[in-house]
Design a protein around this motif. Structure first.
Motif, PDB file in Angstrom:
ATOM      1  N   GLU A  89      19.512  14.039   5.450  1.00 27.89           N
ATOM      2  CA  GLU A  89      19.006  12.942   4.621  1.00 27.89           C
ATOM      3  C   GLU A  89      17.499  13.018   4.364  1.00 27.89           C
ATOM      4  OE1 GLU A  89      20.897  12.706   7.386  1.00 27.89           O
ATOM      5  OE2 GLU A  89      20.322  10.950   8.596  1.00 27.89           O
ATOM      6  N   ASP A  90      16.825  13.966   4.991  1.00 30.59           N
ATOM      7  CA  ASP A  90      15.412  14.205   4.687  1.00 30.59           C
ATOM      8  C   ASP A  90      15.239  15.096   3.452  1.00 30.59           C
ATOM      9  OD1 ASP A  90      14.869  14.473   8.204  1.00 30.59           O
ATOM     10  OD2 ASP A  90      14.369  12.758   6.929  1.00 30.59           O
ATOM     11  N   THR A  91      16.331  15.616   2.936  1.00 32.11           N
ATOM     12  CA  THR A  91      16.267  16.464   1.750  1.00 32.11           C
ATOM     13  C   THR A  91      15.706  15.689   0.568  1.00 32.11           C
ATOM     14  OG1 THR A  91      18.100  17.856   2.474  1.00 32.11           O
ATOM     15  CG2 THR A  91      17.632  17.787   0.101  1.00 32.11           C
ATOM     16  N   ALA A  92      14.643  16.224  -0.033  1.00 31.44           N
ATOM     17  CA  ALA A  92      13.980  15.539  -1.141  1.00 31.44           C
ATOM     18  C   ALA A  92      12.825  16.404  -1.638  1.00 31.44           C
ATOM     19  CB  ALA A  92      13.425  14.183  -0.698  1.00 31.44           C
ATOM     20  N   VAL A  93      12.257  16.001  -2.756  1.00 34.31           N
ATOM     21  CA  VAL A  93      10.968  16.543  -3.172  1.00 34.31           C
ATOM     22  C   VAL A  93       9.897  15.675  -2.520  1.00 34.31           C
ATOM     23  CG1 VAL A  93       9.420  17.043  -5.090  1.00 34.31           C
ATOM     24  CG2 VAL A  93      11.892  17.386  -5.353  1.00 34.31           C
ATOM     25  N   TYR A  94       8.964  16.314  -1.837  1.00 30.61           N
ATOM     26  CA  TYR A  94       7.907  15.608  -1.130  1.00 30.61           C
ATOM     27  C   TYR A  94       6.598  15.711  -1.913  1.00 30.61           C
ATOM     28  CZ  TYR A  94      10.799  14.885   2.965  1.00 30.61           C
ATOM     29  OH  TYR A  94      11.785  14.446   3.825  1.00 30.61           O
ATOM     30  N   TYR A  95       5.949  14.575  -2.066  1.00 29.24           N
ATOM     31  CA  TYR A  95       4.708  14.494  -2.813  1.00 29.24           C
ATOM     32  C   TYR A  95       3.587  13.961  -1.923  1.00 29.24           C
ATOM     33  CZ  TYR A  95       7.887  14.529  -6.847  1.00 29.24           C
ATOM     34  OH  TYR A  95       8.857  14.847  -7.765  1.00 29.24           O
ATOM     35  N   CYS A  96       2.401  14.498  -2.077  1.00 28.47           N
ATOM     36  CA  CYS A  96       1.256  13.848  -1.471  1.00 28.47           C
ATOM     37  C   CYS A  96       0.531  13.054  -2.552  1.00 28.47           C
ATOM     38  CB  CYS A  96       0.314  14.828  -0.776  1.00 28.47           C
ATOM     39  SG  CYS A  96      -0.581  15.930  -1.860  1.00 28.47           S
ATOM     40  N   ALA A  97      -0.165  12.024  -2.110  1.00 24.58           N
ATOM     41  CA  ALA A  97      -0.829  11.124  -3.030  1.00 24.58           C
ATOM     42  C   ALA A  97      -2.089  10.571  -2.379  1.00 24.58           C
ATOM     43  CB  ALA A  97       0.099   9.986  -3.431  1.00 24.58           C
ATOM     44  N   ALA A  98      -2.988  10.074  -3.205  1.00 27.85           N
ATOM     45  CA  ALA A  98      -4.267   9.571  -2.708  1.00 27.85           C
ATOM     46  C   ALA A  98      -4.640   8.278  -3.414  1.00 27.85           C
ATOM     47  CB  ALA A  98      -5.365  10.615  -2.914  1.00 27.85           C
ATOM     48  N   ARG A  99      -5.333   7.430  -2.671  1.00 28.64           N
ATOM     49  CA  ARG A  99      -5.826   6.180  -3.225  1.00 28.64           C
ATOM     50  C   ARG A  99      -7.103   5.772  -2.496  1.00 28.64           C
ATOM     51  NH1 ARG A  99      -3.409   0.699  -0.794  1.00 28.64           N
ATOM     52  NH2 ARG A  99      -4.927   0.036  -2.349  1.00 28.64           N
ATOM     53  N   LYS A 100      -7.858   4.908  -3.089  1.00 25.57           N
ATOM     54  CA  LYS A 100      -8.989   4.281  -2.412  1.00 25.57           C
ATOM     55  C   LYS A 100      -8.536   2.889  -2.026  1.00 25.57           C
ATOM     56  CE  LYS A 100     -12.732   6.846  -4.605  1.00 25.57           C
ATOM     57  NZ  LYS A 100     -13.980   6.760  -5.398  1.00 25.57           N
ATOM     58  N   GLY A 101      -8.300   2.686  -0.753  1.00 30.01           N
ATOM     59  CA  GLY A 101      -7.793   1.408  -0.297  1.00 30.01           C
ATOM     60  C   GLY A 101      -7.015   1.565   0.977  1.00 30.01           C
ATOM     61  N   LEU A 102      -6.260   0.526   1.325  1.00 24.60           N
ATOM     62  CA  LEU A 102      -5.559   0.495   2.602  1.00 24.60           C
ATOM     63  C   LEU A 102      -4.405   1.499   2.635  1.00 24.60           C
ATOM     64  CD1 LEU A 102      -5.422  -3.368   3.196  1.00 24.60           C
ATOM     65  CD2 LEU A 102      -6.982  -1.711   4.231  1.00 24.60           C
ATOM     66  N   CYS A 103      -4.083   1.882   3.854  1.00 26.12           N
ATOM     67  CA  CYS A 103      -2.958   2.781   4.095  1.00 26.12           C
ATOM     68  C   CYS A 103      -1.657   1.983   3.996  1.00 26.12           C
ATOM     69  CB  CYS A 103      -3.134   3.389   5.481  1.00 26.12           C
ATOM     70  SG  CYS A 103      -1.778   4.376   6.109  1.00 26.12           S
ATOM     71  N   ASN A 104      -0.893   2.217   2.931  1.00 24.23           N
ATOM     72  CA  ASN A 104       0.422   1.595   2.822  1.00 24.23           C
ATOM     73  C   ASN A 104       1.390   2.581   2.194  1.00 24.23           C
ATOM     74  OD1 ASN A 104       0.466   1.396  -0.091  1.00 24.23           O
ATOM     75  ND2 ASN A 104      -0.938  -0.334   0.059  1.00 24.23           N
ATOM     76  N   LEU A 105       2.630   2.198   2.150  1.00 23.91           N
ATOM     77  CA  LEU A 105       3.681   3.116   1.700  1.00 23.91           C
ATOM     78  C   LEU A 105       4.228   2.717   0.335  1.00 23.91           C
ATOM     79  CD1 LEU A 105       5.583   3.712   5.058  1.00 23.91           C
ATOM     80  CD2 LEU A 105       3.710   5.024   4.037  1.00 23.91           C
ATOM     81  N   TYR A 106       3.405   2.022  -0.445  1.00 27.85           N
ATOM     82  CA  TYR A 106       3.812   1.619  -1.789  1.00 27.85           C
ATOM     83  C   TYR A 106       3.187   2.566  -2.805  1.00 27.85           C
ATOM     84  CZ  TYR A 106       5.104  -2.576   0.766  1.00 27.85           C
ATOM     85  OH  TYR A 106       5.652  -3.432   1.666  1.00 27.85           O
ATOM     86  N   GLY A 107       4.017   3.363  -3.415  1.00 28.13           N
ATOM     87  CA  GLY A 107       3.520   4.398  -4.302  1.00 28.13           C
ATOM     88  C   GLY A 107       2.740   3.896  -5.493  1.00 28.13           C
ATOM     89  N   ASP A 108       3.043   2.696  -5.943  1.00 28.92           N
ATOM     90  CA  ASP A 108       2.356   2.160  -7.122  1.00 28.92           C
ATOM     91  C   ASP A 108       0.863   1.968  -6.884  1.00 28.92           C
ATOM     92  OD1 ASP A 108       5.093   0.038  -8.314  1.00 28.92           O
ATOM     93  OD2 ASP A 108       4.732   2.185  -8.464  1.00 28.92           O
ATOM     94  N   TYR A 109       0.445   1.912  -5.622  1.00 27.77           N
ATOM     95  CA  TYR A 109      -0.963   1.733  -5.307  1.00 27.77           C
ATOM     96  C   TYR A 109      -1.739   3.044  -5.328  1.00 27.77           C
ATOM     97  CZ  TYR A 109      -0.127  -3.085  -3.808  1.00 27.77           C
ATOM     98  OH  TYR A 109       0.183  -4.413  -3.776  1.00 27.77           O
ATOM     99  N   TYR A 110      -1.045   4.164  -5.416  1.00 24.00           N
ATOM    100  CA  TYR A 110      -1.705   5.461  -5.337  1.00 24.00           C
ATOM    101  C   TYR A 110      -2.025   5.978  -6.733  1.00 24.00           C
ATOM    102  CZ  TYR A 110      -0.840   5.559  -0.362  1.00 24.00           C
ATOM    103  OH  TYR A 110      -0.860   5.268   0.983  1.00 24.00           O
ATOM    104  N   ASP A 111      -3.219   6.551  -6.858  1.00 21.92           N
ATOM    105  CA  ASP A 111      -3.725   6.944  -8.166  1.00 21.92           C
ATOM    106  C   ASP A 111      -3.575   8.427  -8.476  1.00 21.92           C
ATOM    107  OD1 ASP A 111      -6.227   4.720  -7.175  1.00 21.92           O
ATOM    108  OD2 ASP A 111      -4.834   4.303  -8.816  1.00 21.92           O
TER     109      ASP A 111
END
Length: 123
Positions: A89-111
């Protein structure tokens, strides 16, 4: 513009390990919170882990706690995701992302986003 490039994906058997890397260019990395996300076919994107600018804070999805570890090397402008005890179930495409702000797991916050790397866990 911050540019992110993932590497380290591949195929592994259940119970195996992989280490993903994400190399950054364009800006100093130490001003960005970094995250790893994944998306499996037919499923929504899921936040996996994030790490604060200096590495003091890390958050994980419940599904990977105790198995995955996020880390960063600001001098080398790289973030890592060590994945142990991998499951199908870990099978997936993995992406890294970056934002200026708090560490959270909501992708919409990443730029800024990388292009992704495929991880396949199968026997």
């Amino acid at each position: 513009q911050l540019h992110l490039v993932e590497s380290g994906g591949g195929a592994v058997q259940p119970g195996g390990s992989l280490r993903l890397s994400c190399a950054a260019s364009g800006f100093p990395l130490d001003v960005f919170t970094l995250g790893w996300f994944r998306q499996a076919p037919g499923k929504e994107r899921e936040g996996v882990a994030c790490i604060s600018t200096g590495g003091e804070v890390a958050n994980y999805a419940d599904s990977v706690k105790g198995r995955f570890t996020i880390s960063r090397d600001n001098a080398k402008k790289t973030v890592f995701l060590q994945m142990n005890s991998l499951k199908p179930e870990d099978t997936a495409v993995y992406y890294c992302a970056a934002r200026k702000g708090l560490c959270n797991l909501y992708g919409d916050y990443y730029d800024y986003w990388g292009q992704g790397t495929q991880v396949t866990v199968s026997s």
